[in-house]
Scaffold this motif. Structure first.
Motif, short mmCIF file in Angstrom:
data_model
loop_
_atom_site.label_atom_id
_atom_site.label_comp_id
_atom_site.label_asym_id
_atom_site.label_seq_id
_atom_site.Cartn_x
_atom_site.Cartn_y
_atom_site.Cartn_z
N ALA A 47 0.83 -1.20 0.00
CA ALA A 47 0.00 0.00 0.00
C ALA A 47 0.87 1.26 0.00
O ALA A 47 0.56 2.24 -0.68
CB ALA A 47 -0.94 0.00 1.20
N GLU A 48 1.98 1.22 0.75
CA GLU A 48 2.91 2.36 0.77
C GLU A 48 3.46 2.63 -0.64
O GLU A 48 3.53 3.76 -1.08
CB GLU A 48 4.06 2.05 1.74
CG GLU A 48 5.11 3.11 1.82
CD GLU A 48 4.75 4.21 2.80
OE1 GLU A 48 5.32 5.29 2.65
OE2 GLU A 48 3.90 3.99 3.68
N MET A 49 3.83 1.55 -1.34
CA MET A 49 4.37 1.69 -2.70
C MET A 49 3.30 2.21 -3.66
O MET A 49 3.60 3.00 -4.56
CB MET A 49 4.94 0.36 -3.20
CG MET A 49 6.17 -0.13 -2.45
SD MET A 49 7.56 1.03 -2.49
CE MET A 49 7.51 1.69 -0.84
N LYS A 50 2.06 1.79 -3.47
CA LYS A 50 0.97 2.29 -4.31
C LYS A 50 0.78 3.79 -4.09
O LYS A 50 0.51 4.53 -5.04
CB LYS A 50 -0.33 1.54 -4.03
CG LYS A 50 -0.33 0.13 -4.57
CD LYS A 50 -1.64 -0.57 -4.26
CE LYS A 50 -1.63 -2.00 -4.77
NZ LYS A 50 -2.90 -2.69 -4.45
N ASN A 51 0.95 4.24 -2.86
CA ASN A 51 0.85 5.68 -2.58
C ASN A 51 2.02 6.43 -3.22
O ASN A 51 1.84 7.52 -3.76
CB ASN A 51 0.77 5.93 -1.08
CG ASN A 51 -0.65 5.84 -0.59
OD1 ASN A 51 -1.44 6.74 -0.83
ND2 ASN A 51 -0.99 4.74 0.04
N ASN A 52 3.21 5.86 -3.15
CA ASN A 52 4.36 6.48 -3.83
C ASN A 52 4.12 6.53 -5.34
O ASN A 52 4.43 7.53 -5.99
CB ASN A 52 5.64 5.71 -3.52
CG ASN A 52 6.09 5.87 -2.09
OD1 ASN A 52 5.61 6.74 -1.36
ND2 ASN A 52 7.01 5.02 -1.66
N GLN A 53 3.56 5.46 -5.88
CA GLN A 53 3.21 5.43 -7.30
C GLN A 53 2.22 6.55 -7.61
O GLN A 53 2.36 7.25 -8.62
CB GLN A 53 2.62 4.07 -7.66
CG GLN A 53 2.15 3.96 -9.10
CD GLN A 53 1.37 2.69 -9.37
OE1 GLN A 53 0.96 1.97 -8.44
NE2 GLN A 53 1.13 2.40 -10.63
N SER A 54 1.24 6.72 -6.75
CA SER A 54 0.24 7.76 -6.94
C SER A 54 0.88 9.15 -6.99
O SER A 54 0.54 9.96 -7.86
CB SER A 54 -0.79 7.70 -5.79
OG SER A 54 -1.71 8.75 -5.90
N VAL A 55 1.81 9.41 -6.08
CA VAL A 55 2.49 10.71 -6.07
C VAL A 55 3.27 10.92 -7.37
O VAL A 55 3.21 12.00 -7.97
CB VAL A 55 3.42 10.82 -4.84
CG1 VAL A 55 4.29 12.07 -4.92
CG2 VAL A 55 2.60 10.83 -3.55
N ALA A 56 3.98 9.88 -7.81
CA ALA A 56 4.75 9.99 -9.06
C ALA A 56 3.82 10.24 -10.25
O ALA A 56 4.12 11.07 -11.12
CB ALA A 56 5.58 8.72 -9.28
N LEU A 57 2.69 9.55 -10.28
CA LEU A 57 1.74 9.74 -11.39
C LEU A 57 1.14 11.14 -11.36
O LEU A 57 0.95 11.76 -12.42
CB LEU A 57 0.63 8.69 -11.31
CG LEU A 57 1.05 7.27 -11.69
CD1 LEU A 57 0.03 6.25 -11.21
CD2 LEU A 57 1.28 7.17 -13.20
N LEU A 58 0.86 11.65 -10.17
CA LEU A 58 0.32 13.00 -10.07
C LEU A 58 1.36 14.02 -10.53
O LEU A 58 1.01 14.99 -11.23
CB LEU A 58 -0.13 13.28 -8.64
CG LEU A 58 -1.08 14.46 -8.45
CD1 LEU A 58 -2.32 14.32 -9.33
CD2 LEU A 58 -1.50 14.57 -7.01
N ARG A 59 2.62 13.81 -10.17
CA ARG A 59 3.69 14.70 -10.63
C ARG A 59 3.84 14.62 -12.15
O ARG A 59 4.27 15.58 -12.78
CB ARG A 59 5.03 14.33 -9.97
CG ARG A 59 5.12 14.59 -8.49
CD ARG A 59 5.25 16.05 -8.09
NE ARG A 59 6.28 16.80 -8.73
CZ ARG A 59 7.52 16.97 -8.26
NH1 ARG A 59 7.87 16.42 -7.13
NH2 ARG A 59 8.38 17.70 -8.94
N ASP A 60 3.46 13.48 -12.74
CA ASP A 60 3.51 13.30 -14.19
C ASP A 60 2.21 13.79 -14.85
O ASP A 60 1.98 13.56 -16.03
CB ASP A 60 3.75 11.83 -14.52
CG ASP A 60 4.10 11.60 -15.97
OD1 ASP A 60 4.84 12.42 -16.55
OD2 ASP A 60 3.61 10.60 -16.55
N LYS A 61 1.35 14.44 -14.05
CA LYS A 61 0.09 15.01 -14.52
C LYS A 61 -0.89 13.95 -15.04
O LYS A 61 -1.62 14.16 -16.00
CB LYS A 61 0.34 16.09 -15.57
CG LYS A 61 1.22 17.22 -15.04
CD LYS A 61 1.18 18.44 -15.89
CE LYS A 61 2.07 19.55 -15.45
NZ LYS A 61 2.42 19.67 -14.07
N ASN A 62 -0.87 12.80 -14.40
CA ASN A 62 -1.80 11.72 -14.73
C ASN A 62 -2.68 11.46 -13.50
O ASN A 62 -2.51 10.48 -12.79
CB ASN A 62 -1.01 10.47 -15.15
CG ASN A 62 -1.91 9.42 -15.77
OD1 ASN A 62 -3.12 9.46 -15.63
ND2 ASN A 62 -1.30 8.47 -16.46
#
Length: 175
Positions: A47-62
């Protein structure tokens, strides 16, 4: 080869990629780490990694993919009574919802994140979330709600900065 690395090694690699600003590659690496941790039976790290993934995707404007990545992770943390990470998960989802212009839902998620941070005793994180919530209320022309959210966030800060101290004095002044 990535498939021979442990989930922790993939996670460390993903963090380095993120720090270098390659957000799509970081999101992919965090997703791989999440799968690895889940296969290893570590739901919280997944779940922690999914949240990190979410942050990276948001920074990528997705924003939609960011929301999809983080959805449900707050439940994992709630089941573990980890209110700090639950708050982070809710805040990540709120940020994605805000980027998607789903403001009513974003307000709900920021509010829930603030409550989780309050339970966790995380005054500074609560303040950050309440600032974001206040900003959303301002955009919706709900000025009283904006002030109340900001006051609520400031009340939880243990060691306010000079700027926060000034804001406290101004916001807690009786009208």
């Amino acid at each position: 080869m990535a498939n021979q690395l442990s989930p922790q090694e993939i996670s460390n690699q993903a963090k380095r990629i993120y720090q270098n600003g390659d957000f799509p590659a970081a999101a992919q690496a965090f997703a791989e780490a999440a799968c690895g941790f889940l296969e290893a039976g570590d739901a919280s790290m997944s779940a922690e990694m999914k949240n990190n993934q979410s942050v990276a995707l948001l920074r990528d404007k997705n924003a939609q993919a960011a929301l999809d990545a983080a959805q449900g992770t707050e439940v994992v943390f709630a089941e573990m009574n980890d209110t700090r990470r639950q708050g982070m998960a809710l805040a990540n989802q709120a940020s994605a919802l805000e980027a998607l212009k789903r403001l009513k839902e974003a307000i709900d998620f920021y509010t829930r994140a603030g409550e989780a941070f309050e339970k966790a005793g995380e005054g500074d994180l609560r303040f950050e979330v309440m600032q974001l919530l206040s900003s959303l209320y301002m955009r919706r022309l709900k000025f009283l709600d904006a002030i109340i959210a900001l006051q609520s966030g400031l009340a939880a800060v243990k060691n306010p900065t000079p700027k926060q101290s000034l804001m406290k004095k101004l916001l807690f002044f009786r009208l």
